[in-house]
Structures are given as C-alpha cells and as structure tokens.
Design an enzyme around this catalytic site. Structure first.
Site, PDB file in Angstrom:
ATOM      1  CD  GLU A   1      -9.743-153.615 -17.869  1.00 36.01           C
ATOM      2  OE1 GLU A   1     -10.921-153.658 -18.238  1.00 36.01           O
ATOM      3  OE2 GLU A   1      -9.081-154.605 -17.533  1.00 36.01           O
TER       4      GLU A   1
HETATM    5  C1  FAD Z   1      -1.848-152.326 -11.743  1.00 37.66           C
HETATM    6  C2  FAD Z   1      -1.882-151.788 -13.133  1.00 37.66           C
HETATM    7  C3  FAD Z   1      -2.163-152.625 -14.196  1.00 37.66           C
HETATM    8  C4  FAD Z   1      -2.169-152.137 -15.496  1.00 37.66           C
HETATM    9  N1  FAD Z   1      -2.352-152.991 -16.559  1.00 37.66           N
HETATM   10  C5  FAD Z   1      -2.162-152.525 -17.819  1.00 37.66           C
HETATM   11  C6  FAD Z   1      -2.143-153.414 -18.933  1.00 37.66           C
HETATM   12  O1  FAD Z   1      -2.327-154.620 -18.797  1.00 37.66           O
HETATM   13  N2  FAD Z   1      -1.878-152.903 -20.169  1.00 37.66           N
HETATM   14  C7  FAD Z   1      -1.669-151.568 -20.366  1.00 37.66           C
HETATM   15  O2  FAD Z   1      -1.445-151.172 -21.508  1.00 37.66           O
HETATM   16  N3  FAD Z   1      -1.724-150.699 -19.331  1.00 37.66           N
HETATM   17  C8  FAD Z   1      -1.943-151.143 -18.070  1.00 37.66           C
HETATM   18  N4  FAD Z   1      -1.955-150.272 -17.021  1.00 37.66           N
HETATM   19  C9  FAD Z   1      -1.894-148.843 -17.277  1.00 37.66           C
HETATM   20  C10 FAD Z   1      -3.189-148.149 -16.930  1.00 37.66           C
HETATM   21  O3  FAD Z   1      -4.169-148.434 -17.883  1.00 37.66           O
HETATM   22  C11 FAD Z   1      -2.839-146.662 -16.813  1.00 37.66           C
HETATM   23  O4  FAD Z   1      -2.355-146.513 -15.488  1.00 37.66           O
HETATM   24  C12 FAD Z   1      -3.993-145.753 -17.067  1.00 37.66           C
HETATM   25  O5  FAD Z   1      -4.264-145.756 -18.428  1.00 37.66           O
HETATM   26  C13 FAD Z   1      -3.694-144.322 -16.641  1.00 37.66           C
HETATM   27  O6  FAD Z   1      -2.466-143.904 -17.130  1.00 37.66           O
HETATM   28  P1  FAD Z   1      -1.401-143.217 -16.160  1.00 37.66           P
HETATM   29  O7  FAD Z   1      -1.332-144.010 -14.921  1.00 37.66           O
HETATM   30  O8  FAD Z   1      -0.158-142.995 -16.898  1.00 37.66           O
HETATM   31  O9  FAD Z   1      -2.083-141.851 -15.797  1.00 37.66           O
HETATM   32  P2  FAD Z   1      -2.014-140.477 -16.612  1.00 37.66           P
HETATM   33  O10 FAD Z   1      -2.549-140.647 -17.981  1.00 37.66           O
HETATM   34  O11 FAD Z   1      -0.676-139.885 -16.448  1.00 37.66           O
HETATM   35  O12 FAD Z   1      -3.076-139.652 -15.773  1.00 37.66           O
HETATM   36  C14 FAD Z   1      -2.830-139.224 -14.429  1.00 37.66           C
HETATM   37  C15 FAD Z   1      -4.138-138.679 -13.881  1.00 37.66           C
HETATM   38  O13 FAD Z   1      -4.575-137.586 -14.699  1.00 37.66           O
HETATM   39  C16 FAD Z   1      -5.883-137.852 -15.226  1.00 37.66           C
HETATM   40  N5  FAD Z   1      -5.925-137.334 -16.588  1.00 37.66           N
HETATM   41  C17 FAD Z   1      -5.118-137.661 -17.624  1.00 37.66           C
HETATM   42  N6  FAD Z   1      -5.479-136.971 -18.719  1.00 37.66           N
HETATM   43  C18 FAD Z   1      -6.530-136.197 -18.381  1.00 37.66           C
HETATM   44  C19 FAD Z   1      -7.354-135.273 -19.079  1.00 37.66           C
HETATM   45  N7  FAD Z   1      -7.193-135.006 -20.361  1.00 37.66           N
HETATM   46  N8  FAD Z   1      -8.348-134.680 -18.412  1.00 37.66           N
HETATM   47  C20 FAD Z   1      -8.562-134.950 -17.098  1.00 37.66           C
HETATM   48  N9  FAD Z   1      -7.828-135.815 -16.390  1.00 37.66           N
HETATM   49  C21 FAD Z   1      -6.832-136.434 -17.014  1.00 37.66           C
HETATM   50  C22 FAD Z   1      -6.044-139.371 -15.162  1.00 37.66           C
HETATM   51  O14 FAD Z   1      -7.393-139.757 -15.067  1.00 37.66           O
HETATM   52  C23 FAD Z   1      -5.272-139.694 -13.897  1.00 37.66           C
HETATM   53  O15 FAD Z   1      -6.088-139.474 -12.783  1.00 37.66           O
HETATM   54  C24 FAD Z   1      -1.942-150.757 -15.715  1.00 37.66           C
HETATM   55  C25 FAD Z   1      -1.672-149.917 -14.638  1.00 37.66           C
HETATM   56  C26 FAD Z   1      -1.622-150.416 -13.365  1.00 37.66           C
HETATM   57  C27 FAD Z   1      -1.255-149.488 -12.245  1.00 37.66           C
END
Ligand code: FAD
Length: 634
Positions: A442
C-alpha cells in the site's frame, strides 16, 4: 496549500512540471504515468502540506476532529470485539494458514465486509473513524483477518465504486459486497511493483464496444484466491484531446469466477500465513463495458485516490498491534526480575517502554486525527494519510522489535512452544512476522516519501517550475521567473518574521509550547527547502535523501501537532490529565530531537559518498566482500 493558494497555471495533462532532461526512457515513462495519475488540485486545506510552506494552521486540527459518535458504531465495535475474542483463534489461523469459513461468514453477518458502505446499499454506513477503530481492534488480535478486511474494503471494489463508480455499478455490486462477497485489488505484475508504467495487462474493446477482452497476469493479489470480485488495472487504448490514441491505465470490476480468470499460484510469505494471496491469469476474459470504472484511462488515478484514504487502515492496524505490545511490555517488565530488580527498572529497558508508550500514543493520534478529517470532508488528507502510514508502520515495526527484545528469548518463541511449558503466550513472534510487510505494501516507505515530497514541492513547482525547466521555451521560462521573483520577494522574508503566531487557544501550556515550536520549525523547514530548490533547481526532485529529511522533519511536526491536539481532546474528555500531559510532553521532546537531527543532516551528510560507494558495489568492485560463502545459485 489550500483553496486560497492560487494555481497560476493549469497544465495540459501531458505536460510535466518536472524537468526530465537527462532521464532514461524508463524513468521518464514512469514519471509521466504517475504525474498523469496525480490529483493535481488542492480543493481543501492541507494541514500537513502547509507545514512545508512554513504555515501552521492549528485551528484546522484543534479542537480535535474526533469523528461523530453513533450508537450503531459503538455497538458494532463491541460486537466485533466479542466476536474476535470468542470465535477467532489467531494462533490456529497462523499455524494452519487458513481462516475458517465460519469466521469469514460471521464477520460478514456482523457487517464487517461493508463497514463504510452506505446503508442504502446494505452496508453499515459507518464513518472512517469507526472503520479505523475497527481495524485497530482487529489489528490487536489477528493480522490475517486485518489483511483480509483491509484488502477487501481499503483497496478492493467498494471504495473505488463509491468514489468513482456510476449509480448502476453501485447498485449492482455494493449490496453483494456488503453481504460478504470478497473483493480484491489487482495492480501489481511481475514487472510492475512501484512503477505502473511497465504494466503489460491489456483490455481491448470489442468492435461493437460492448465488451473489453482482458489479457494479462497479476501478482500478489491479496484475497485473490477467494475473490468474488476484483478491481483490475489494465492498459486500454484511449483517444486523447489531440486525437491520438495512447495506452492508458483503466480500472475494471471483474468477476472472480468469469471464464478465463485462473488462480495460478497461492503465494506464501514470512508472515500473514493465512493471506489468500494469488497470482492470477486473465485469458481472453470478456468484461462488459459497463464494468469499466469511469473515466476510461484514469484507472491509476482511481487506484491512487482510493489508496489516499485506504492506506490509513495500516496505521490503524498498527495502533492495535502496538497497544498489545505495550500491554506485554508492561506485564513482562514488571514480572521479570534479573540482576536484583524487575527489568523495567533497568534504564535500557525503561527507555524502550517510554518509547513504546509515547510512539504508540502518537500513531493513534495521527490515525484518529486523519480519520476524523476524512469524516469532516473539508480537509485534503493525502499527505496526512501518507505520513501516518510511513511513520506509523515504521514506528510500529520498531515497537514490536523492542518488545521482542525486552521480552528476550520468549519474545522469539512461538505461542505454541510457550504454551507447552505453561508460560504466558505472548504472540510476539507471530506479530513480528505479520507486521514486516506493512512498510512495503500500500505504498512502500520509499515511494511514499517521494510522493509526500512531490506534493510538498507542488506549490513551488506550480509557481516556479517553468522557470527552471530547461525543456520549455526561453520566453515562457523568463515570464515564469519574473512572476516567481515577485512572489518570493515577499514570501521568503515572511518565513523569517512571523506575521501571526500559531493560535494555541484552549491548549494546556505544556502542549502549547510544542505547538508554537512547530510554527517556528515549519518556517525553518520552508526556508531551507526553498534554498535547496534554488541550489538544485528542478533537479531537487531527484535528491531523494535530501528530500526525505524534509519529509521526515515535517512528518514529526505533524506528529507533534496530532499528539498535542489529541492529548487536549483526551484531557477535555476527562481522561488522566497528568498522565496524558507527561506522555505528550515526552513524545514532543523526543520528536524535537529527531527534527533537529534531520535539519543537521540537510547541512552535513555523507549522501554523496554513500551513493558513489553503492554504485561501485553494484558494478562489482566489492565482490571480494562476499568471499567464503557457501555457494548459492540465484
Ligand atoms: C503480502 C503482499 C500482499 C500484497 N497485496 C497486493 C494486492 O492486494 N494488490 C496488488 O496490486 N499488489 C499487492 N502487493 C504488491 C505490493 O503492493 C508491492 O510489493 C509493492 O507495491 C512494492 O512493489 P515491489 O515489491 O515489486 O517492489 P519494487 O517496486 O520492485 O521496489 C523494490 C524496492 O525499491 C524501492 N523503490 C522502488 N522504486 C523506487 C524509487 N523510484 N526510488 C526509491 N526507491 C524505490 C521500493 O520502495 C522497494 O523498497 C502485495 C505484496 C505483498 C508482498
């Protein structure tokens, strides 16, 4: 930031206020998509946004926006509490990885699936304040149920329909949802985490315009394994004002049982063992055109706007978790004797207890204040909600970690193992696992800090962004520079000399002094931020660590304001005056020290060296640090 702040220029949607020169194609695309999805107007005052402008309008939050009390709301909270106590075994749910169907049915019977859905659609019609209090109760008991309810009604189908849906869509879906149809939100994909520009899922309109054909794969969709309805984000071809067709993200309500919708995996995690989280394949799914949530091409804006309020659920859940931690910390620190005294008498443990109590109170104050603002419908809460989420989830993580630490080995032990020896079944091991994700989903902390910084800079970018945007014609830059110079000629001096102090009428003197401090500190923040804008120009947007310091300082100022307003509210309600004042005073003094540290960090830091070192690590210059490992392929 408020209705009174003039918006000097209305930009065409495709025109960025930010200088994207020198950015990679991918970065520019990501920025374009998120800029397009931004809510660009500030229709109502933003208390937290004002802090960045050096202005503290404490009258916006004092008297405290507590939310209206209602007999129905109180009854629901009481029923929910006894239902959880009598029918929900969080340990069993964690161990089996399943929520018993009768628990979900029982929650639906209570109305917990439609807390905010208006009565005319069959919901309880309760306020955001009651919703947050319900999330707090559930959060103190069972992380898995918190996540199920939160995914269903913070980001699932009900809120986007209430905010953007047509009346037909509301009548079609909301009564079903209020009765217990589970919903989910599907945005994330393998390549789409924080960057929705990379979205692959597509919905192509059929030639007769009656349907969209949906194809793609979604990752980590919470409630996805059991969802009756999903909000799915997909790219659709949308004709722009210039007649050109471009891919834009649209939002659809999709039936979870429709032909072509397949759950391909149930995902499993460190905590939240009973999360019904799925990867979902959409293969030629026929979605009726009337299930597109309007307007077409604004799906990401719909999702982000929904999340503005939706993400408040997480600090609400954290409030419940940290209250449980406080209860355990107090119990154990009194009972456990080591080195001739209860451990709570040792300064290192006492310090943790003070932090747990004070920061827990602050998470509650920020969440309840922002929830109350939502109910008033005359505040812009996007910054307050984001700050509550970042600050609340980060402090909650520290609190849970500290509680594990002060309980010692038993804090690391499972409930089942503790019970086997007849020891108190503190659920800390489970809580720690369940809570880690709160800083990631979120809106991750990093992304939300960027979001807050972007919104904080918005008034300046609107006023002076064109002047420093090297991509614009020189004439436009010059006229913008002239207008900006005239404005800042009075604005900057006024951030040194206050025209009027912060009004603290009706506040206890011990609280008032902290609110006056926020007034002074916010002017300092505004000045320093402006000077950094002069130094970095449009590229300030890319100075993530520097901006994070301003965001952190402003968030602490918001926290102090919330704590003081909430403390006064509790005192006025007749609660423990001296205890409340001591707690609030301790919190504010600590927050002021943190603000000082953030300001010091703006002046003197190690950011450049750290960045350069990280790049060399990434380039492989330091692989020798990874020596002597047992080989592992990945
Ligand atoms: C248990 C769980 C439940 C979830 N439920 C849902 C759901 O119901 N619906 C849904 O759509 N998604 C869901 N998600 C997805 C969740 O919202 C994403 O994990 C989240 O948006 C982060 O994406 P990512 O994990 O791919 O990280 P990435 O976007 O790959 O980022 C990896 C890291 O890099 C950082 N980062 C990325 N871009 C930047 C930037 N420009 N500058 C600085 N730092 C950056 C991030 O903060 C993070 O620390 C869920 C995930 C989990 C694990």
């Amino acid at each position: 930031m408020s209705v009174k702040d003039p918006d000097p220029q209305v930009h065409d949607e495709q025109e960025l206020q930010i200088d994207t020169r020198g950015m990679s194609e991918g970065k520019r695309a990501a920025l374009e998509v998120t800029e397009d999805a931004r809510e660009k107007e500030w229709q109502f005052p933003s208390f937290a946004g004002d802090i960045f402008l050096g202005r503290v309008r404490f009258s916006l939050v004092h008297p405290f926006p507590a939310g209206e009390r209602s007999a129905r709301g109180e009854q629901f909270l009481a029923d929910l509490t006894s239902f959880l106590e009598q029918n929900v075994d969080p340990q069993q749910i964690d161990e089996t990885g399943e929520i018993p169907p009768e628990v979900i049915e029982g929650l639906a019977r209570l109305g917990a699936m439609g807390i905010k859905i208006p009565e005319k659609y069959g919901g309880l019609g309760l306020s955001q304040s009651y919703y947050s209090k319900a999330a707090e109760r559930v959060g103190s008991w069972c992380g898995n149920i918190s996540a199920l309810l939160s995914a269903h009604q913070s980001i699932g189908v009900p809120v986007p329909l209430l905010m953007f849906g047509t009346e037909e869509q509301r009548r079609k879906y909301l009564p079903r949802i209020a009765k217990g149809a589970i919903t989910a939100f599907a945005l994330t994909e393998l390549g789409v985490g924080s960057d929705p520009a990379r979205m692959k899922t597509r919905a192509e309109p059929t030639p007769d315009g009656k349907y969209y054909i949906l194809n793609g794969n979604k990752l980590w969709c919470t409630n996805g394994t059991c969802a009756d309805l999903l909000v799915v984000m997909a790219k659709t071809p949308v004709k722009g004002r210039d007649g050109k067709v471009r891919d834009r993200i649209s939002a659809f309500v999709v039936d979870g049982k429709a032909p072509g919708v397949t759950v391909t995996q149930r995902c499993r995690f460190m905590g939240l063992k009973a999360l019904y989280n799925a990867t979902i394949e959409f293969k030629d799914v026929k979605v009726p055109a009337e299930d597109l949530i309007p307007p077409e091409g604004k799906g990401l804006r719909i999702a982000l706007t929904t999340l503005n309020t939706g993400r408040l659920t997480l600090p609400a859940i954290c409030t419940g978790m940290v209250k449980r931690c406080l209860q355990i910390a107090r119990d154990w620190s009194n009972a456990r004797e080591q080195w001739g005294a209860p451990i709570g008498k040792h300064a290192a443990i006492a310090d943790k207890i003070a932090h747990i109590a004070a920061n827990g109170f602050a998470i509650e104050a920020m969440t309840r204040m922002t929830s109350g603002m939502v109910d008033r419908k005359r505040h812009d809460i996007r910054l307050e909600a984001a700050m509550s989420k970042v600050w609340g989830t980060e402090r909650a993580w520290e609190i849970i970690d500290d509680t594990v630490q002060l309980v010692g080995g038993r804090g690391y032990e499972t409930v089942a193992s503790l019970k086997e020896r007849g020891e108190k079944p503190y659920p800390l091991e489970r809580t720690l696992r369940d809570s880690r994700i709160n800083r990631i989903f979120e809106g991750s902390s990093e992304i939300l800090r960027l979001f807050i910084a972007r919104e904080a800079l918005d008034p300046h970018l609107k006023r002076a962004g064109d002047a420093v945007n090297s991509q614009l014609p020189m004439g436009r830059r010059l006229s913008s520079a002239l207008r900006a110079a005239l404005h800042y000629a009075w604005w900057l001096p006024s951030r040194y000399v206050p025209i009027a102090g912060v009004s603290t009428t009706g506040l206890e003197p011990r609280l008032a002094r902290h609110v006056r401090y926020v007034g002074r500190a916010s002017r300092k923040l505004a000045r320093r931020l402006f000077l950094q804008m002069l130094k970095h120009g449009a590229r300030l947007e890319r100075e993530q660590l520097l901006l994070a310091r301003f965001v952190n300082a402003a968030t602490e100022m918001f926290a102090i304001s919330a704590v003081c307003a909430y403390a006064q509210h509790r005192i006025d309600e007749g609660a423990h005056r001296d205890e409340v004042l001591d707690l609030a005073d301790y919190f504010c003094c600590e927050a002021r020290l943190r603000i000082d540290a953030e300001f010091r960090g703006v002046k003197k830091n190690n950011d450049g060296r750290g960045y350069r070192l990280a790049q060399r690590v990434l380039e492989g210059d330091y692989t020798w640090l990874e020596h002597d490992l047992v080989p592992l392929e990945f």
